[in-house]
Design an enzyme around this catalytic site. Sequence first.
Site, mmCIF file in Angstrom:
data_model
loop_
_atom_site.group_PDB
_atom_site.id
_atom_site.type_symbol
_atom_site.label_atom_id
_atom_site.label_comp_id
_atom_site.label_asym_id
_atom_site.label_seq_id
_atom_site.Cartn_x
_atom_site.Cartn_y
_atom_site.Cartn_z
ATOM 1 N N THR A 13 0.827 -1.213 0.000
ATOM 2 C CA THR A 13 0.000 0.000 0.000
ATOM 3 C C THR A 13 0.862 1.264 0.000
ATOM 4 O OG1 THR A 13 -1.534 -1.234 1.387
ATOM 5 C CG2 THR A 13 -1.936 1.123 1.165
ATOM 6 N N LYS A 102 8.914 0.307 11.559
ATOM 7 C CA LYS A 102 9.016 0.569 12.999
ATOM 8 C C LYS A 102 9.511 -0.632 13.790
ATOM 9 C CE LYS A 102 4.353 -0.249 12.244
ATOM 10 N NZ LYS A 102 3.315 0.261 11.377
ATOM 11 N N LYS A 203 6.769 1.962 18.252
ATOM 12 C CA LYS A 203 6.819 3.390 17.928
ATOM 13 C C LYS A 203 7.306 4.198 19.129
ATOM 14 C CE LYS A 203 3.138 2.871 14.520
ATOM 15 N NZ LYS A 203 1.659 2.796 14.381
#
Lengths: 424, 424
Positions: A13, A102, A203
């Site tokens: 994506t 991440k 994160k």
Amino acid sequence: MRQIKVGIIGLGTIGRAVVKNLLKTRGHIKRSQGVDIVVAKICDKRKSLSKDFKGIPFVSDAWDVVNSDVDVVVELIGGVNPAFRIIKESLKKGKDVVTANKALLAEKGGLLLNLACGKNCGRLRFEASVCGGVPVIRSIYSHLSFAGIKSIIGILNGTTNYILSNMADLGGSFKETLEKAKKLGYAEQNPSLDIDGIDSLHKLSILSYLGFGKSLPLAKVFVEGIRNIDSLDIEYAKELGYVIKLLAVVRLLPGKKLEARVHPAFIPASHPLARVKGSFNAVFVDTERAGEFLFSGLGAGGDATSAAVIADIVSLGRESLQAHIASENKNVNLVGRGSFSFRYYLRFSAVDKPGVLAKISRVLADYGVSIASVTQKQRGGCKFVPIVMLTHNAQEIKLLKARSKIDSLSVIKPPTQVIRIEEI
Amino acid sequence: MRQIKVGIIGLGTIGRAVVKNLLKTRGHIKRSQGVDIVVAKICDKRKSLSKDFKGIPFVSDAWDVVNSDVDVVVELIGGVNPAFRIIKESLKKGKDVVTANKALLAEKGGLLLNLACGKNCGRLRFEASVCGGVPVIRSIYSHLSFAGIKSIIGILNGTTNYILSNMADLGGSFKETLEKAKKLGYAEQNPSLDIDGIDSLHKLSILSYLGFGKSLPLAKVFVEGIRNIDSLDIEYAKELGYVIKLLAVVRLLPGKKLEARVHPAFIPASHPLARVKGSFNAVFVDTERAGEFLFSGLGAGGDATSAAVIADIVSLGRESLQAHIASENKNVNLVGRGSFSFRYYLRFSAVDKPGVLAKISRVLADYGVSIASVTQKQRGGCKFVPIVMLTHNAQEIKLLKARSKIDSLSVIKPPTQVIRIEEI
């Protein structure tokens, strides 16, 4: 005009959005930033994808990008391996790298940033790894850090925020809402990384590194997901003037100690973070000298995330020196859950008989937990009724011991719900 | 390690904070950013200030900084002259310049940025000119612009936001609240620049340049301050689910047209901007491809603003190329107030007699303004009573004509209050 040749690995994506939007904004970037960004190579294992990108050199082996003449390698395949090796070798060859990975950064970010500071090595950028389109990495590292960062509180995961917002707005149980989120594409088929707080932890580790020069020892950080949030809790939160959010918190304590944690928390309904709804992300930063900052925006989606990837590519075209965030601050240390203290929301399921409240109160008092308010609603016909309490500030260790004791009482149906109240 | 010699001109609130915090954070900046920032020269007309800064070379003539061997000139004297000449000559000498001077940038920003792109000229940075400590300039220019900016809505002035928030929270008239703000240092003794929207306009012009490549023709932009906001309006706003804020708005319309305006507006109480209180500033950016972003934080104060100045100085130490924001986009044009349309809040002062509402309604209908709701409260004993209306979307020109007509009716005490409802 300076020309930058970019190779993009991974056409999921985000990768597809990056290619599309780099082509679309090439003129704007030339005009406004003085750099010409050329998509020189794209790569995906699925050879059939080449037909969607006519006119751009397509390869199916990532090493054909790493070993080509591109200036910037954009890694968008995710996961630790083989992404780690691809990035490492690219940096060693002097190629700049942009990544949104991440999980990899949370585990190996320090190592890769150190490598990127090496002589003749490429530079590393990763704005898209936290909060998708929201420029929090750039803001924290290049700006807020000069005001003395005291704490960072994030709503870092769109899936869990979507589920919690949806439960609050429309009612519905956690399970029902998760199923709906899956159907609408807001949750993965296997949603554990999101639901259980791991994605938020990854994160948070990156933000901790930027804000405090310290990435988090992932296995040691207290992480609690949202599986146990009941629609009852959400109702009570509302009645009490709160909203439940999955927070990721990192905070500098006196003595260079660092507190880090990921868990659902009550926050006052009037706080700006309480307004962050659906799949939006937000980061709230408190500083010594410049007060509080809030950043919010779309945390996911190809187009939003691609803006951050493109910002990184452009910045590499403009800047010349690797920033030295790699010099880890060895003087700060993580504190354990043992030093936590909060005000707490407690929801007991208790037999509807006189004297139960006295029993609960006595145990809490024994452990030094003092009660701020009690609410007991009539729920006709059930053997167990909910009793809701807000406590004053209490040590987490003592509170948990008190809960264990209370849960062992015959008049209580365990487990008692515990949610921390975030003082923001 | 790269060493950057800085000369600071102007030791007001911000200048003093910059010196203090540069000294305080020098070690942190060396470690985390790989640049050594040295305060090589400070300058103020008031020679007596030198005693507060022992050990730093002090001069009282700005040209002794411009003509010295500093790498970066930090201009913090404000106003158009002599700041313009100081910055121009510094850039020409190849010195980088950091400024917080919004009035100057609003008037001459394009010219100075073009100069900064010239061969052998220094670079120009101005993060502190908008929203003090909040990194909106960096975020809009280096990040959000890649997502296609559609509109920027700002609460850009702390004084007016303090006054409006205070009126809403504590009651009190505009005049009383302004006096209080003056006493507390939230408003200047001559507050016209803030109260009348000029400061917001200056900052909006800078954001317009960054977001759309177009600074604003200041004299042509519609600007309305907050002098006419009555405590009644604030009460009604609350009842109707709104909050009144002084907004600065710039928006791209179809056909490369640009709409810019500064005025008080109703915004829904549930919108994140409604939560921006006191002397906080905020910027809300809507983009084509990455949705909406909110940035908020302290918009003023020496320490907060100094963080932005220091961020600029550090970025100059790290980067090598002047970013080409100077290439103004000549294809976008500003639209006039004639093309505005809004939903409106109207408050009439009307004689309390039957038939008055019918008269007002007829005039509005004649001008194509349709009414969404009417509220009329009994206010015993007065000749005039307030009638409050919300309209459906209407053209501003027609609405203003209708108001003139209504204000000329014998049953109305002019002027009728008009506040725009911001659809955000």
